[in-house]
Design a protein around this motif. Structure first.
Motif, PDB file in Angstrom:
ATOM      1  N   VAL A   1       6.934   1.445   4.028  1.00  0.00           N
ATOM      2  CA  VAL A   1       6.945   2.347   5.191  1.00  0.00           C
ATOM      3  C   VAL A   1       5.932   1.883   6.237  1.00  0.00           C
ATOM      4  CG1 VAL A   1       6.425   4.707   5.959  1.00  0.00           C
ATOM      5  CG2 VAL A   1       7.848   4.331   3.930  1.00  0.00           C
ATOM      6  N   ALA A   2       4.733   1.492   5.804  1.00  0.00           N
ATOM      7  CA  ALA A   2       3.711   1.024   6.750  1.00  0.00           C
ATOM      8  C   ALA A   2       4.174  -0.236   7.472  1.00  0.00           C
ATOM      9  CB  ALA A   2       2.396   0.768   6.019  1.00  0.00           C
ATOM     10  N   GLU A   3       4.851  -1.129   6.753  1.00  0.00           N
ATOM     11  CA  GLU A   3       5.354  -2.355   7.373  1.00  0.00           C
ATOM     12  C   GLU A   3       6.446  -2.046   8.387  1.00  0.00           C
ATOM     13  OE1 GLU A   3       8.022  -5.657   8.015  1.00  0.00           O
ATOM     14  OE2 GLU A   3       8.537  -4.030   6.639  1.00  0.00           O
ATOM     15  N   VAL A   4       7.303  -1.101   8.077  1.00  0.00           N
ATOM     16  CA  VAL A   4       8.381  -0.720   8.993  1.00  0.00           C
ATOM     17  C   VAL A   4       7.806  -0.073  10.253  1.00  0.00           C
ATOM     18  CG1 VAL A   4      10.364   0.832   9.285  1.00  0.00           C
ATOM     19  CG2 VAL A   4      10.158  -0.571   7.220  1.00  0.00           C
TER      20      VAL A   4
ATOM     21  N   ALA B   1      -2.984  -1.636  12.270  1.00  0.00           N
ATOM     22  CA  ALA B   1      -3.270  -0.695  11.177  1.00  0.00           C
ATOM     23  C   ALA B   1      -2.107  -0.659  10.181  1.00  0.00           C
ATOM     24  CB  ALA B   1      -3.531   0.705  11.738  1.00  0.00           C
ATOM     25  N   GLY B   2      -0.897  -0.655  10.682  1.00  0.00           N
ATOM     26  CA  GLY B   2       0.272  -0.611   9.807  1.00  0.00           C
ATOM     27  C   GLY B   2       0.355  -1.819   8.893  1.00  0.00           C
ATOM     28  N   TYR B   3       0.129  -3.005   9.457  1.00  0.00           N
ATOM     29  CA  TYR B   3       0.168  -4.204   8.610  1.00  0.00           C
ATOM     30  C   TYR B   3      -1.000  -4.222   7.626  1.00  0.00           C
ATOM     31  CZ  TYR B   3       4.039  -6.283  11.185  1.00  0.00           C
ATOM     32  OH  TYR B   3       5.268  -6.538  11.734  1.00  0.00           O
ATOM     33  N   ALA B   4      -2.158  -3.766   8.044  1.00  0.00           N
ATOM     34  CA  ALA B   4      -3.308  -3.713   7.124  1.00  0.00           C
ATOM     35  C   ALA B   4      -3.011  -2.774   5.960  1.00  0.00           C
ATOM     36  CB  ALA B   4      -4.567  -3.270   7.868  1.00  0.00           C
ATOM     37  N   ILE B   5      -2.478  -1.611   6.260  1.00  0.00           N
ATOM     38  CA  ILE B   5      -2.121  -0.652   5.207  1.00  0.00           C
ATOM     39  C   ILE B   5      -1.038  -1.240   4.309  1.00  0.00           C
ATOM     40  CG2 ILE B   5      -1.003   1.588   4.779  1.00  0.00           C
ATOM     41  CD1 ILE B   5      -2.437   2.532   7.413  1.00  0.00           C
ATOM     42  N   SER B   6      -0.041  -1.863   4.920  1.00  0.00           N
ATOM     43  CA  SER B   6       1.052  -2.436   4.157  1.00  0.00           C
ATOM     44  C   SER B   6       0.567  -3.499   3.175  1.00  0.00           C
ATOM     45  CB  SER B   6       2.089  -3.049   5.110  1.00  0.00           C
ATOM     46  OG  SER B   6       3.144  -3.612   4.373  1.00  0.00           O
ATOM     47  N   PHE B   7      -0.230  -4.441   3.639  1.00  0.00           N
ATOM     48  CA  PHE B   7      -0.706  -5.501   2.754  1.00  0.00           C
ATOM     49  C   PHE B   7      -1.675  -4.971   1.701  1.00  0.00           C
ATOM     50  CE2 PHE B   7       0.864  -8.327   6.135  1.00  0.00           C
ATOM     51  CZ  PHE B   7       1.685  -9.131   5.347  1.00  0.00           C
ATOM     52  N   TYR B   8      -2.458  -3.965   2.055  1.00  0.00           N
ATOM     53  CA  TYR B   8      -3.354  -3.379   1.064  1.00  0.00           C
ATOM     54  C   TYR B   8      -2.554  -2.761  -0.081  1.00  0.00           C
ATOM     55  CZ  TYR B   8      -6.604  -0.239  -1.228  1.00  0.00           C
ATOM     56  OH  TYR B   8      -7.340   0.426  -2.188  1.00  0.00           O
ATOM     57  N   PHE B   9      -1.563  -1.938   0.267  1.00  0.00           N
ATOM     58  CA  PHE B   9      -0.779  -1.287  -0.776  1.00  0.00           C
ATOM     59  C   PHE B   9       0.125  -2.273  -1.517  1.00  0.00           C
ATOM     60  CE2 PHE B   9      -2.284   2.575   1.173  1.00  0.00           C
ATOM     61  CZ  PHE B   9      -2.455   3.399   0.074  1.00  0.00           C
ATOM     62  N   LEU B  10       0.581  -3.324  -0.832  1.00  0.00           N
ATOM     63  CA  LEU B  10       1.322  -4.356  -1.534  1.00  0.00           C
ATOM     64  C   LEU B  10       0.425  -5.048  -2.557  1.00  0.00           C
ATOM     65  CD1 LEU B  10       3.968  -5.918  -1.883  1.00  0.00           C
ATOM     66  CD2 LEU B  10       3.183  -7.458  -0.072  1.00  0.00           C
ATOM     67  N   SER B  11      -0.832  -5.278  -2.203  1.00  0.00           N
ATOM     68  CA  SER B  11      -1.760  -5.908  -3.157  1.00  0.00           C
ATOM     69  C   SER B  11      -2.005  -5.003  -4.366  1.00  0.00           C
ATOM     70  CB  SER B  11      -3.074  -6.277  -2.470  1.00  0.00           C
ATOM     71  OG  SER B  11      -3.860  -5.133  -2.211  1.00  0.00           O
ATOM     72  N   LEU B  12      -2.065  -3.694  -4.153  1.00  0.00           N
ATOM     73  CA  LEU B  12      -2.214  -2.766  -5.281  1.00  0.00           C
ATOM     74  C   LEU B  12      -0.975  -2.804  -6.175  1.00  0.00           C
ATOM     75  CD1 LEU B  12      -3.790   0.397  -3.590  1.00  0.00           C
ATOM     76  CD2 LEU B  12      -4.960  -1.430  -4.845  1.00  0.00           C
ATOM     77  N   THR B  13       0.182  -2.910  -5.553  1.00  0.00           N
ATOM     78  CA  THR B  13       1.435  -2.981  -6.291  1.00  0.00           C
ATOM     79  C   THR B  13       1.459  -4.186  -7.223  1.00  0.00           C
ATOM     80  OG1 THR B  13       2.616  -1.907  -4.471  1.00  0.00           O
ATOM     81  CG2 THR B  13       3.941  -3.198  -6.012  1.00  0.00           C
ATOM     82  N   LEU B  14       0.905  -5.296  -6.751  1.00  0.00           N
ATOM     83  CA  LEU B  14       0.977  -6.549  -7.513  1.00  0.00           C
ATOM     84  C   LEU B  14       0.112  -6.541  -8.763  1.00  0.00           C
ATOM     85  CD1 LEU B  14       1.100  -9.109  -4.586  1.00  0.00           C
ATOM     86  CD2 LEU B  14       2.987  -8.154  -5.930  1.00  0.00           C
ATOM     87  N   ARG B  15      -0.676  -5.514  -8.960  1.00  0.00           N
ATOM     88  CA  ARG B  15      -1.429  -5.383 -10.216  1.00  0.00           C
ATOM     89  C   ARG B  15      -0.493  -5.164 -11.395  1.00  0.00           C
ATOM     90  NH1 ARG B  15      -6.170  -1.125  -8.513  1.00  0.00           N
ATOM     91  NH2 ARG B  15      -7.371  -2.531  -7.186  1.00  0.00           N
ATOM     92  N   ALA B  16       0.656  -4.541 -11.152  1.00  0.00           N
ATOM     93  CA  ALA B  16       1.539  -4.171 -12.255  1.00  0.00           C
ATOM     94  C   ALA B  16       2.975  -4.669 -12.110  1.00  0.00           C
ATOM     95  CB  ALA B  16       1.556  -2.653 -12.409  1.00  0.00           C
TER      96      ALA B  16
END
Length: 110
Positions: free
Chosen positions: A12-15, A38-53
């Motif tokens: 959603v943040a990326e969109v 801000a949107g791209y920063a939020i997007s990449f941050y949450f994508l990085s959290l996703t990649l933990r699992a």
């Protein structure tokens, strides 16, 4: 389950960020430009959290595939861009590809 929520936030943040690029007019307008950054920063941050699992191939396929479809819909709704039969078919194939990866791939995290 929270990792899938993180991926949803990233998408959603990326969109939102990508949709705001048009309004930023080449980063010459402050507020839309701020939304983009801000949107791209939020997007990449949450994508990085996703990649933990979630494996990177699965996460990126979903992130990019759904991002393409949602950006196309945003272009249609917000900017009057046309979606023709070929683009609709292409988006359907993207969604089908994401589903095949998630439902049938052994690299998935089921």
């Amino acid at each position: 389950m929270k990792n899938w929520l993180f991926l949803g936030v990233a998408i959603v943040a990326e969109v939102v960020a990508t949709s705001s690029l048009k309004g930023s007019e080449g980063f010459t307008r402050f507020w839309p430009s701020l939304v983009v950054v801000a949107g791209y920063a939020i997007s990449f941050y949450f994508l990085s959290l996703t990649l933990r699992a979630i494996p990177i191939g699965i996460a990126y396929a979903i992130w990019s595939g759904l991002g393409i479809v949602l950006i196309s819909l945003a272009g249609w709704l917000l900017f009057g861009q046309k979606i023709d039969a070929a683009s609709a078919l292409g988006m359907a194939l993207i969604i089908l590809g994401v589903l095949v990866i998630n439902l049938f791939s052994r690299m998935s995290v089921h």
